[in-house]
Write an enzyme that holds these catalytic residues in place. Sequence first.
Site, mmCIF file in Angstrom:
data_model
loop_
_atom_site.group_PDB
_atom_site.id
_atom_site.type_symbol
_atom_site.label_atom_id
_atom_site.label_comp_id
_atom_site.label_asym_id
_atom_site.label_seq_id
_atom_site.Cartn_x
_atom_site.Cartn_y
_atom_site.Cartn_z
ATOM 1 N N GLU A 80 11.134 16.827 13.666
ATOM 2 C CA GLU A 80 11.638 16.815 12.288
ATOM 3 C C GLU A 80 11.092 18.022 11.533
ATOM 4 O OE1 GLU A 80 11.862 12.687 9.928
ATOM 5 O OE2 GLU A 80 9.973 13.076 10.912
ATOM 6 N N LYS A 85 0.852 -1.189 0.000
ATOM 7 C CA LYS A 85 0.000 0.000 0.000
ATOM 8 C C LYS A 85 0.889 1.241 0.000
ATOM 9 C CE LYS A 85 -1.555 2.800 2.839
ATOM 10 N NZ LYS A 85 -1.363 3.966 1.974
ATOM 11 N N CYS A 91 14.037 10.958 6.000
ATOM 12 C CA CYS A 91 14.011 10.656 7.422
ATOM 13 C C CYS A 91 15.418 10.650 8.018
ATOM 14 C CB CYS A 91 13.327 9.318 7.637
ATOM 15 S SG CYS A 91 13.980 8.097 6.534
HETATM 16 P P1 NAD Z 1 2.480 8.725 7.445
HETATM 17 O O1 NAD Z 1 2.741 7.883 8.619
HETATM 18 O O2 NAD Z 1 1.325 9.641 7.486
HETATM 19 O O3 NAD Z 1 2.258 7.835 6.135
HETATM 20 C C1 NAD Z 1 3.043 6.710 5.845
HETATM 21 C C2 NAD Z 1 2.161 5.625 5.250
HETATM 22 O O4 NAD Z 1 1.202 5.244 6.217
HETATM 23 C C3 NAD Z 1 1.375 6.073 4.019
HETATM 24 O O5 NAD Z 1 1.292 4.989 3.123
HETATM 25 C C4 NAD Z 1 0.014 6.368 4.592
HETATM 26 O O6 NAD Z 1 -1.020 6.253 3.647
HETATM 27 C C5 NAD Z 1 -0.080 5.270 5.624
HETATM 28 N N1 NAD Z 1 -1.104 5.475 6.638
HETATM 29 C C6 NAD Z 1 -1.502 6.626 7.219
HETATM 30 N N2 NAD Z 1 -2.524 6.369 8.068
HETATM 31 C C7 NAD Z 1 -2.745 5.036 8.032
HETATM 32 C C8 NAD Z 1 -3.677 4.161 8.671
HETATM 33 N N3 NAD Z 1 -4.584 4.617 9.517
HETATM 34 N N4 NAD Z 1 -3.616 2.841 8.371
HETATM 35 C C9 NAD Z 1 -2.717 2.358 7.502
HETATM 36 N N5 NAD Z 1 -1.826 3.139 6.851
HETATM 37 C C10 NAD Z 1 -1.848 4.455 7.127
HETATM 38 O O7 NAD Z 1 3.841 9.463 7.222
HETATM 39 P P2 NAD Z 1 4.238 10.464 6.064
HETATM 40 O O8 NAD Z 1 3.936 11.839 6.529
HETATM 41 O O9 NAD Z 1 3.654 10.041 4.805
HETATM 42 O O10 NAD Z 1 5.815 10.202 5.963
HETATM 43 C C11 NAD Z 1 6.743 10.988 6.573
HETATM 44 C C12 NAD Z 1 7.337 10.276 7.766
HETATM 45 O O11 NAD Z 1 7.929 9.037 7.402
HETATM 46 C C13 NAD Z 1 8.418 11.065 8.387
HETATM 47 O O12 NAD Z 1 8.234 11.086 9.773
HETATM 48 C C14 NAD Z 1 9.685 10.330 8.018
HETATM 49 O O13 NAD Z 1 10.754 10.523 8.865
HETATM 50 C C15 NAD Z 1 9.222 8.951 7.962
HETATM 51 N N6 NAD Z 1 10.084 8.154 7.107
HETATM 52 C C16 NAD Z 1 10.876 7.225 7.683
HETATM 53 C C17 NAD Z 1 11.727 6.468 6.914
HETATM 54 C C18 NAD Z 1 12.604 5.426 7.522
HETATM 55 O O14 NAD Z 1 13.128 4.607 6.816
HETATM 56 N N7 NAD Z 1 12.770 5.392 8.815
HETATM 57 C C19 NAD Z 1 11.756 6.657 5.534
HETATM 58 C C20 NAD Z 1 10.928 7.610 4.974
HETATM 59 C C21 NAD Z 1 10.089 8.348 5.783
#
Ligand code: NAD
Length: 478
Positions: free
Chosen positions: A382, A173, A282
Amino acid sequence: MQPERMVIGGSRVDAADGRTLEVRDPADDRVIALVPDGGAEATRAAIDAASDALAGWRRLTARSRAELLRRLASLLRRDRDAIAELMTDEQGKPLAEARGEVEYSASFLDVAAEAGPQFAGEIVPSSTPDRRILVMPEPLGVAAIITPWNFPLAMIARKIAPALAVGCTVVVKPDERTPLCGLRVGELALEAGIPPGVVNVLTGRPQPIGAAILDDPRVRAISFTGSTEVGRMLMAGASRHLARVSLELGGHAPLLVFADADLARAADAAASCKLRNAGQTCICANRILVEAPVAEEFLALLEARIRLHQVGRGRDAGTTIGPLIDDAALEKVERHVADALAKGSRLRLGGARVERPGLARRFFAPTLLDGLDRSMRIWQEETFGPVAAVGRFRDEAEAIAMANDSPYGLAAYFFTRDASRLMRVAEALECGIVGANDALPSTAEAPFGGVKQSGFGREGGRWGLEEFASLKYVSWRI
Ligand code: NAD
């Protein structure tokens, strides 16, 4: 506009009720595609398909699976430029970075293809003479792969490569803002000859898909990259059926520059680490901390490098900083800068939106702030934008204490020419990834991941495979 279709069980599928979501180019808000809003029904269908495909996929030899992963890698490389354009359109990053991400994604498939056939069990010497103990790794089963928007392809590749190598089937997803690269992965997996149902790709609003994943006892692993908040929710939900969880969450990387460092090299590294993907990674340095006596010299070097960057549309030649992903992201960056200035930080460069006719108001000038301290939001959260905030430390002990002053622990960087200090500081930093004189540490053969509220689980190398395997042992009386 003809809507895209999900990839489920080898077929291209619409949402059952025909609903779609718009995908927009963050640079100008233009609708570039429609994707199905799959919901619970499509999610169940994808889990059905992944469950049905599981027995056949895990029965293949590890070498056969590896061969299919290599084919998928070569198709990604074949289509590199087209996928990069798609990525730039849905995510905003400069084309050169998008091409790099396609290469980087393919490298995870290569590494998993090498690691899969080497992923062996063991025979443990038994404590009794009439018994043999055989330890065998096995695929966990169906894995749900939930990925963010900032690396629309790489985060998928990094998870599916080890899952498939071990013998799991996957339900992917992607983020609803950047689903198009994910759909290409689903299509190319089929073209590579990976059997139908092994790689399924869903699109749509996250909540109903997430709920259907958590509800289904057949999902045995959930691998998530994204925010700590959503990660926590998924982990709590996964407790229902005790699915294995792997979480790659937010980071808040410190970057330390000691007075004995090669300052020009440190400034090069700090600028590229900070400004890549417009600061939306990240492992971006979010707190740049410099030993006081060299701070002015370092700031001048960093400022000169940041001045070379060009803000613009990701497809335009010369652009090195694209738009932020959405308005909320831009507003967060503005709040962080305003807060730092109100608390005494000094602005050396940038600090405001870049407005251009025809473009969304979502571009932020690369910014350099001096005088960062722990009272500021940039220190606490962040920023996820092109803001380099610089503070100062007196000595090594203070530098380490400042670096570790965060609930997060993904990456940390430091620059020094002192070999003893190099090992001392590497050991003292609370994080999963240390860049020692290196600000671009990500690579497919190393175990990427964090500690503390940056999550747990590792991606890359053989460690990535372990996340998707369970151990069975056979106690064999002879
Ligand atoms: P997010 O958590 O909102 O979204 C990430 C994913 O989760 C998306 O696919 C989103 O659709 C999904 N999601 C959101 N709500 C959900 C739910 N209720 N059920 C299932 N899936 C759900 O985060 P974002 O704002 O899209 O991404 C940015 C964040 O990700 C930052 O904090 C960043 O640091 C982190 N990040 C971490 C890494 C790593 O490898 N550690 C890599 C990239 C990004």
